[in-house]
Design an enzyme around this catalytic site. Structure first.
Site, PDB file in Angstrom:
ATOM      1  N   SER A 153     -24.978  33.127  15.118  1.00 21.95           N
ATOM      2  CA  SER A 153     -23.827  33.624  15.881  1.00 21.95           C
ATOM      3  C   SER A 153     -24.313  34.719  16.811  1.00 21.95           C
ATOM      4  O   SER A 153     -25.345  35.358  16.539  1.00 21.95           O
ATOM      5  CB  SER A 153     -22.790  34.178  14.907  1.00 21.95           C
ATOM      6  OG  SER A 153     -21.829  34.944  15.602  1.00 21.95           O
ATOM      7  N   TYR A 166     -19.447  39.207   7.969  1.00 19.69           N
ATOM      8  CA  TYR A 166     -19.780  37.975   8.711  1.00 19.69           C
ATOM      9  C   TYR A 166     -21.013  38.213   9.580  1.00 19.69           C
ATOM     10  O   TYR A 166     -21.977  37.437   9.539  1.00 19.69           O
ATOM     11  CB  TYR A 166     -18.590  37.546   9.575  1.00 19.69           C
ATOM     12  CG  TYR A 166     -18.864  36.342  10.450  1.00 19.69           C
ATOM     13  CD1 TYR A 166     -18.773  35.051   9.945  1.00 19.69           C
ATOM     14  CD2 TYR A 166     -19.217  36.489  11.799  1.00 19.69           C
ATOM     15  CE1 TYR A 166     -19.029  33.939  10.755  1.00 19.69           C
ATOM     16  CE2 TYR A 166     -19.476  35.392  12.604  1.00 19.69           C
ATOM     17  CZ  TYR A 166     -19.374  34.125  12.080  1.00 19.69           C
ATOM     18  OH  TYR A 166     -19.626  33.028  12.883  1.00 19.69           O
TER      19      TYR A 166
END
Ligand SMILES: NC(=O)c1ccc[n+]([C@@H]2O[C@H](COP(=O)([O-])OP(=O)(O)OC[C@H]3O[C@@H](n4cnc5c(N)ncnc54)[C@H](OP(=O)(O)O)[C@@H]3O)[C@@H](O)[C@H]2O)c1
Length: 256
Positions: A153, A166
């Site tokens: 990500s 996350y």
């Protein structure tokens, strides 16, 4: 990479495991791998969704897939070892793994991250990949050339406020890929990361509820790098982290 044009038989005779195959990017990757000849092993939490992808694969003329219903939150080392044994028995090979399943967890200030929340995100986004890779490596090595693709990500490369566990889990994913790739160098098994960039899925909508989905590329639009890293055109690529959408620059547009 978005305009990569794979041969239609790129993945013929390959067996490829996709985690989180029931929805979002994983669902599309499973369909795209199947469309290029792979037998896809669909791993995920919600059986109904996996069955729908199974039906879609058959309807598009792909080889018959397999389903592994597994909630990564509670899965153990033994579960992954059993899974590896079943794959060896059923298919005799495993040519690729796409680690795609992920949990966003709660977004908010670092000081507010709950221990349970942290553990859950790390379990699904990091530990499951570690245990699954250990269990599957013997099969992948026996099937070489083989490809392991992790999902990263933008916030796994540059930390961002309020992205909590996350973001940290995605840094760990990048690190796991790098350690593994260095060890696997020359072994015939390669490991790389894809950062899909902002993509029209449920996870993205949860992270950015005010954003117009129509402003985002769909999972189908970003399949180029997913196919490239899984097929033999990337045999020499190891230890790389590829941005699927390099034209969306972090900082100028919001990405997760
Ligand atoms: N979409 C984006 O903009 C974006 C950007 C950067 C990175 N990513 C990454 O790309 C990957 C796919 O994201 P997505 O947007 O496609 O997300 P998504 O639409 O939320 O899909 C996630 C998939 O993971 C599965 N999953 C979640 N928790 C699981 C668990 N405990 N056990 C088994 N399966 C589980 C889900 O299964 P169920 O549907 O059954 O819950 C679903 O199939 C993730 O790793 C995400 O971090 C996405």
């Amino acid at each position: 990479m978005l305009d990569y044009q794979p041969a239609s038989d790129l993945l013929n005779n390959n067996v490829i495991l996709v985690t989180g195959a029931g929805d979002g990017i994983g669902r599309q990757a499973a369909l795209s791998y199947g469309a290029h000849g792979a037998t896809v092993v669909l791993l995920g939490k919600t059986v109904k969704k996996l069955e729908a992808v199974y039906d879609e694969l058959l309807a598009q003329g792909s080889p018959e897939p397999a389903i592994i219903p597994l909630d990564l939150t509670g899965a153990t080392k033994q579960n992954y070892q059993d899974m590896a044994a079943t794959l060896r028995q059923q298919f005799g090979r495993l040519d690729g793994v796409l680690f795609n399943a992920g949990q966003l967890g709660a977004l908010g200030p670092f000081e507010m991250i709950g221990e349970d929340e942290w553990d859950k995100v790390m379990q699904v986004n990091v530990k499951s990949q570690f245990l699954m890779t250990q269990a599957l490596l013997p099969l992948l090595k026996d099937s070489k050339p083989a490809s392991i693709v992790f999902t990263s990500s933008g916030v796994g490369k540059q930390g961002r406020a309020y992205w909590g566990s996350y973001a940290i889990s995605k840094f760990a994913t990048e690190g796991m890929m790098q350690v593994l790739a260095a060890e696997l160098d020359g072994s015939g098994v390669r490991a790389n990361c894809i950062n899909p960039g902002a993509t029209r899925t449920h996870m993205r909508a949860r992270a950015f509820p005010a954003e117009a989905p129509s402003s985002l590329r769909t999972p189908a639009d970003i399949m180029g790098p997913y196919l490239y890293l899984m097929g033999n055109d990337s045999l020499e690529v190891n230890g790389q982290s590829i941005d699927a959408q390099p034209d969306r620059i972090p900082g100028q547009t919001s990405q997760n």
